[in-house]
Design a protein around this motif. Structure first.
Motif, mmCIF file in Angstrom:
data_model
loop_
_atom_site.group_PDB
_atom_site.id
_atom_site.type_symbol
_atom_site.label_atom_id
_atom_site.label_comp_id
_atom_site.label_asym_id
_atom_site.label_seq_id
_atom_site.Cartn_x
_atom_site.Cartn_y
_atom_site.Cartn_z
ATOM 1 N N GLU A 118 0.831 -1.209 0.000
ATOM 2 C CA GLU A 118 0.000 0.000 0.000
ATOM 3 C C GLU A 118 0.868 1.263 0.000
ATOM 4 O O GLU A 118 0.545 2.241 -0.690
ATOM 5 N N GLU A 119 1.958 1.219 0.761
ATOM 6 C CA GLU A 119 2.846 2.377 0.810
ATOM 7 C C GLU A 119 3.517 2.616 -0.540
ATOM 8 O O GLU A 119 3.586 3.753 -1.021
ATOM 9 N N ILE A 120 4.011 1.519 -1.138
ATOM 10 C CA ILE A 120 4.642 1.630 -2.459
ATOM 11 C C ILE A 120 3.648 2.139 -3.495
ATOM 12 O O ILE A 120 3.955 3.036 -4.293
ATOM 13 N N ARG A 121 2.442 1.586 -3.458
ATOM 14 C CA ARG A 121 1.431 2.005 -4.431
ATOM 15 C C ARG A 121 1.047 3.466 -4.234
ATOM 16 O O ARG A 121 0.860 4.218 -5.190
ATOM 17 N N SER A 122 0.966 3.868 -2.970
ATOM 18 C CA SER A 122 0.635 5.259 -2.676
ATOM 19 C C SER A 122 1.719 6.191 -3.202
ATOM 20 O O SER A 122 1.424 7.231 -3.809
ATOM 21 N N ASN A 123 2.994 5.791 -2.978
ATOM 22 C CA ASN A 123 4.100 6.622 -3.470
ATOM 23 C C ASN A 123 4.120 6.662 -4.995
ATOM 24 O O ASN A 123 4.372 7.727 -5.593
ATOM 25 N N GLU A 124 3.887 5.501 -5.609
ATOM 26 C CA GLU A 124 3.850 5.446 -7.071
ATOM 27 C C GLU A 124 2.727 6.326 -7.618
ATOM 28 O O GLU A 124 2.921 7.069 -8.590
ATOM 29 N N ASN A 125 1.584 6.222 -7.001
ATOM 30 C CA ASN A 125 0.456 7.011 -7.464
ATOM 31 C C ASN A 125 0.687 8.500 -7.253
ATOM 32 O O ASN A 125 0.318 9.325 -8.116
ATOM 33 N N SER A 126 1.305 8.846 -6.122
ATOM 34 C CA SER A 126 1.613 10.263 -5.868
ATOM 35 C C SER A 126 2.579 10.782 -6.917
ATOM 36 O O SER A 126 2.411 11.905 -7.438
ATOM 37 N N ALA A 127 3.610 9.966 -7.259
ATOM 38 C CA ALA A 127 4.570 10.369 -8.285
ATOM 39 C C ALA A 127 3.883 10.499 -9.643
ATOM 40 O O ALA A 127 4.154 11.437 -10.411
ATOM 41 N N TYR A 128 2.974 9.538 -9.892
ATOM 42 C CA TYR A 128 2.245 9.601 -11.162
ATOM 43 C C TYR A 128 1.378 10.846 -11.242
ATOM 44 O O TYR A 128 1.375 11.555 -12.255
ATOM 45 N N GLU A 129 0.645 11.103 -10.184
ATOM 46 C CA GLU A 129 -0.235 12.274 -10.181
ATOM 47 C C GLU A 129 0.565 13.564 -10.286
ATOM 48 O O GLU A 129 0.160 14.503 -10.983
ATOM 49 N N SER A 130 1.719 13.596 -9.613
ATOM 50 C CA SER A 130 2.572 14.780 -9.701
ATOM 51 C C SER A 130 3.109 14.955 -11.121
ATOM 52 O O SER A 130 3.076 16.052 -11.688
ATOM 53 N N GLY A 131 3.613 13.832 -11.686
ATOM 54 C CA GLY A 131 4.107 13.899 -13.066
ATOM 55 C C GLY A 131 3.002 14.215 -14.057
ATOM 56 O O GLY A 131 3.220 14.945 -15.036
ATOM 57 N N LYS A 132 1.848 13.685 -13.786
ATOM 58 C CA LYS A 132 0.702 13.939 -14.660
ATOM 59 C C LYS A 132 0.339 15.423 -14.653
ATOM 60 O O LYS A 132 0.075 16.020 -15.712
ATOM 61 N N ALA A 133 0.356 15.989 -13.456
ATOM 62 C CA ALA A 133 0.033 17.415 -13.350
ATOM 63 C C ALA A 133 1.066 18.249 -14.092
ATOM 64 O O ALA A 133 0.719 19.208 -14.816
ATOM 65 N N GLU A 134 2.348 17.901 -13.941
ATOM 66 C CA GLU A 134 3.403 18.635 -14.646
ATOM 67 C C GLU A 134 3.264 18.469 -16.156
ATOM 68 O O GLU A 134 3.433 19.430 -16.918
ATOM 69 N N SER A 135 2.978 17.217 -16.557
ATOM 70 C CA SER A 135 2.815 16.967 -17.996
ATOM 71 C C SER A 135 1.628 17.740 -18.559
ATOM 72 O O SER A 135 1.694 18.315 -19.659
ATOM 73 N N GLU A 136 0.525 17.764 -17.805
ATOM 74 C CA GLU A 136 -0.659 18.494 -18.263
ATOM 75 C C GLU A 136 -0.368 19.989 -18.351
ATOM 76 O O GLU A 136 -0.824 20.666 -19.295
ATOM 77 N N ASN A 137 0.403 20.503 -17.392
ATOM 78 C CA ASN A 137 0.778 21.914 -17.452
ATOM 79 C C ASN A 137 1.665 22.192 -18.663
ATOM 80 O O ASN A 137 1.488 23.193 -19.371
ATOM 81 N N SER A 138 2.625 21.289 -18.891
ATOM 82 C CA SER A 138 3.522 21.460 -20.036
ATOM 83 C C SER A 138 2.750 21.367 -21.344
ATOM 84 O O SER A 138 2.935 22.173 -22.269
ATOM 85 N N ILE A 139 1.882 20.375 -21.433
ATOM 86 C CA ILE A 139 1.064 20.199 -22.646
ATOM 87 C C ILE A 139 0.179 21.409 -22.849
ATOM 88 O O ILE A 139 0.011 21.909 -23.988
ATOM 89 N N GLY A 140 -0.404 21.908 -21.740
ATOM 90 C CA GLY A 140 -1.257 23.098 -21.862
ATOM 91 C C GLY A 140 -0.481 24.305 -22.333
ATOM 92 O O GLY A 140 -0.971 25.077 -23.189
#
Length: 345
Positions: free
Chosen positions: A136-158
């Motif tokens: 659960e901890e690993i998945r939470s960290n992975e998901n947090s990294a994904y969401e953070s990267g996703k937000a950055e990618s969406e900002n860059s794409i925008g």
């Protein structure tokens, strides 16, 4: 003289009566005594009275003897029954002691086995729960990294998409020199500036130089006049425009931005797919761990129940063995005393 003779005869008769009565059968004693005196003509009153007393005494003795015989027979019967019963009780108890002697060590071993199984199951349950916590901890960290990267990618794409939209149509004779267009271009250039660090790993050094010029002087990319471009692109007789001296700068920067945009979109889709795979794998792992944990807990509960039951049986068996041994000891003492008492009787 006659009186003396009579007295002597009476005494002799009584003595004879006693001797003969002892030899005669008890049932005939009274009749024999009476007839004896009648035949001797000893006299009636005193002698016959004595005979009657003797006969009565004999009858009482015989009756007492019968009672004593009955009591003795009864006691002997009790002796036989008691000895037989106690002998059987002792034999039965000894068999029970032997049986308990086999059961008690076996139950002790089973209780010890359950104890070891319970300890191992508790470790396995703890390991399972720890594995779930770590997953659960690993998945939470992975998901947090994904969401953070996703937000950055969406900002860059925008930011890239906004810049491309504003630059659309630039580089023609019509131009986009209007103040509103300049303001928009300055705004989107600021957004593109946030992408430069990521863009460095995705573009060539030449394209990076163009990007930096665009971020610093975005309005220069609004004109498509070749002579105007030449005025600031040519340095030392060399053209700095990779598309040629007469290629519209807006087209050049749009190509670079579009390439970055496509790369960010493709990476985000790839990251999204990887995130979906990780989430699926996580859910499958957690389902497996949950099923394993359920089985472990059920097995633990069964072992604890079995251990409790066998521990009780073990305690009961030890108590029964001790009680039975004590009873055998008491019965043996009683049997020996009974045998001795009956033998003396």
């Amino acid at each position: 003289m006659q009186l003396a003779l009579r007295g002597a005869s009476a005494a002799t008769a009584v003595a004879a009566l006693a001797m003969l009565a002892s030899l005669a059968a008890p049932a005939d004693a009274a009749k024999f005594s009476r007839k004896f005196f009648q035949d001797l003509n000893v006299g009636q009153a005193p002698v016959f009275k004595a005979a009657d007393l003797v006969a009565k005494l004999e009858a009482d003795v015989i009756a007492d003897g019968k009672v004593e015989q009955q009591e003795w027979d009864k006691y002997m019967c009790w002796c036989e029954d008691s000895i037989d019963r106690k002998t059987k009780d002792i034999a039965k108890a000894n068999k029970m002691i032997a049986k308990l002697g086999e059961q008690i060590p076996k139950l002790g071993a089973e209780v010890a086995s359950h104890t070891a199984e319970i300890a191992q199951l508790k470790k396995d349950i703890g390991a399972n729960q720890e594995a779930q916590r770590e997953a659960e901890e690993i998945r939470s960290n992975e998901n947090s990294a994904y969401e953070s990267g996703k937000a950055e990618s969406e900002n860059s794409i925008g930011a890239l998409e906004a810049a491309i939209t504003v630059l659309t149509g630039a580089g023609t004779k019509k131009g986009f020199l209007e103040t509103s267009k300049q303001a928009q271009l300055i705004t989107v250039a600021a957004g593109v500036k946030t992408v430069l660090d990521e863009a460095a790993a995705r573009t060539s050094d030449q394209d990076m130089e163009t990007l930096r010029r665009f971020v610093q002087q975005p309005t220069e990319f609004l004109t498509g006049d070749a002579s105007h471009e030449a005025s600031f692109l040519q340095v030392g007789g060399r053209s700095r425009n990779p598309f040629g001296d007469y290629a519209p700068q807006s087209t050049q920067i749009q190509g670079i931005l579009k390439g970055l945009y496509d790369g960010f979109v493709a990476d985000m889709e790839k990251d999204h797919g990887a995130e979906a795979d990780k989430q699926k794998a996580f859910e499958e792992l957690m389902a497996t761990k949950a099923s394993e944990l359920k089985d472990l807990q059920a097995t633990l509960e069964q072992h604890e129940s079995d251990k409790a039951a066998k521990a009780k049986s073990l305690a009961d068996g030890k108590l029964e063995r001790d009680d039975t041994e004590a009873q055998v000891k008491a019965d043996t003492t009683f049997l020996e005393e009974t045998k001795a008492g009956c033998k003396r009787k």
